[in-house]
Every structure is written in C-alpha cells, then in structure tokens.
Design a protein around this motif. Structure first.
Motif, short mmCIF file in Angstrom:
data_model
loop_
_atom_site.label_atom_id
_atom_site.label_comp_id
_atom_site.label_asym_id
_atom_site.label_seq_id
_atom_site.Cartn_x
_atom_site.Cartn_y
_atom_site.Cartn_z
N UNK A 1 -6.34 24.95 -3.56
CA UNK A 1 -4.91 24.98 -3.53
C UNK A 1 -4.41 23.54 -3.52
N UNK A 2 -3.30 23.30 -4.21
CA UNK A 2 -2.75 21.96 -4.32
C UNK A 2 -1.69 21.74 -3.24
N UNK A 3 -1.84 20.60 -2.55
CA UNK A 3 -0.88 20.18 -1.53
C UNK A 3 -0.26 18.88 -2.00
N UNK A 4 1.06 18.76 -1.88
CA UNK A 4 1.76 17.55 -2.28
C UNK A 4 2.49 16.99 -1.07
N UNK A 5 2.29 15.70 -0.83
CA UNK A 5 2.90 15.03 0.31
C UNK A 5 3.68 13.82 -0.16
N UNK A 6 4.81 13.56 0.46
CA UNK A 6 5.51 12.29 0.31
C UNK A 6 5.08 11.46 1.51
N UNK A 7 4.48 10.29 1.23
CA UNK A 7 3.90 9.47 2.29
C UNK A 7 4.48 8.06 2.19
N UNK A 8 5.09 7.59 3.26
CA UNK A 8 5.63 6.24 3.27
C UNK A 8 4.67 5.31 4.01
N UNK A 9 4.78 4.03 3.67
CA UNK A 9 3.94 3.03 4.30
C UNK A 9 2.72 2.64 3.48
N UNK A 10 2.54 3.25 2.32
CA UNK A 10 1.40 2.93 1.45
C UNK A 10 1.81 1.78 0.52
N UNK A 11 0.91 0.79 0.37
CA UNK A 11 1.27 -0.33 -0.50
C UNK A 11 0.11 -0.95 -1.27
N UNK A 12 -1.13 -0.54 -0.98
CA UNK A 12 -2.25 -1.24 -1.61
C UNK A 12 -3.48 -0.34 -1.71
N UNK A 13 -4.53 -0.91 -2.26
CA UNK A 13 -5.79 -0.19 -2.41
C UNK A 13 -6.39 0.23 -1.08
N UNK A 14 -6.19 -0.57 -0.05
CA UNK A 14 -6.69 -0.19 1.27
C UNK A 14 -6.05 1.12 1.73
N UNK A 15 -4.75 1.26 1.46
CA UNK A 15 -4.04 2.48 1.82
C UNK A 15 -4.63 3.69 1.09
N UNK A 16 -4.90 3.51 -0.20
CA UNK A 16 -5.49 4.59 -0.99
C UNK A 16 -6.83 5.00 -0.40
N UNK A 17 -7.67 4.01 -0.09
CA UNK A 17 -8.99 4.32 0.48
C UNK A 17 -8.87 5.00 1.85
#
Length: 65
Positions: A1-17
């Motif tokens: 099942x697909x979940x979609x989130x709006x997430x604030x505070x992300x800015x770089x590759x570290x955040x993605x990881x």
C-alpha cells in the motif's frame, strides 16, 4: 500500500538516508522515495500509516497531517 507524507525539515542527502533507514528499520521491504523540493515522502509498505509517520518523526522531521 502506498503512503504519502508531507515532511518538513528535509534539505540534503543525509535527510534522505535518515528517513529511508528509519522506514526500512520498521519494514525492510519498504520502497521509499524522497522528493526534497516538494517536501514529499512516498512509502510503499504494509505497515500502518501512523507507524511510518512516527518513524520519520523519531528522526527529527515534522510530518504534516
């Protein structure tokens, strides 16, 4: 099942990881796509939406409901 989130505070590759690792710690089979510009995280997982949101929040990001 697909979940979609709006997430604030992300800015770089570290955040993605960090978000990817947090979700996969909960569900190793999860597929995670992070769009930094749109502040959007899509997760394909059988885990409950709230559990996935909590895993992202635990990493220090804000999940907008």
């Amino acid at each position: 099942m697909k979940h979609i989130f709006t997430v604030t505070g992300m800015s770089c590759g570290h955040c993605v990881r960090a978000i990817t690792q947090a979700v996969r710690a909960l569900d190793p089979q999860a597929t995670v796509q992070v769009d930094l510009d749109a502040q959007r995280v899509e997760v394909e997982s059988q885990q409950p939406h709230t559990a996935l949101a909590d895993a992202i929040r635990y990493e220090g990001y804000t999940v907008v409901d």
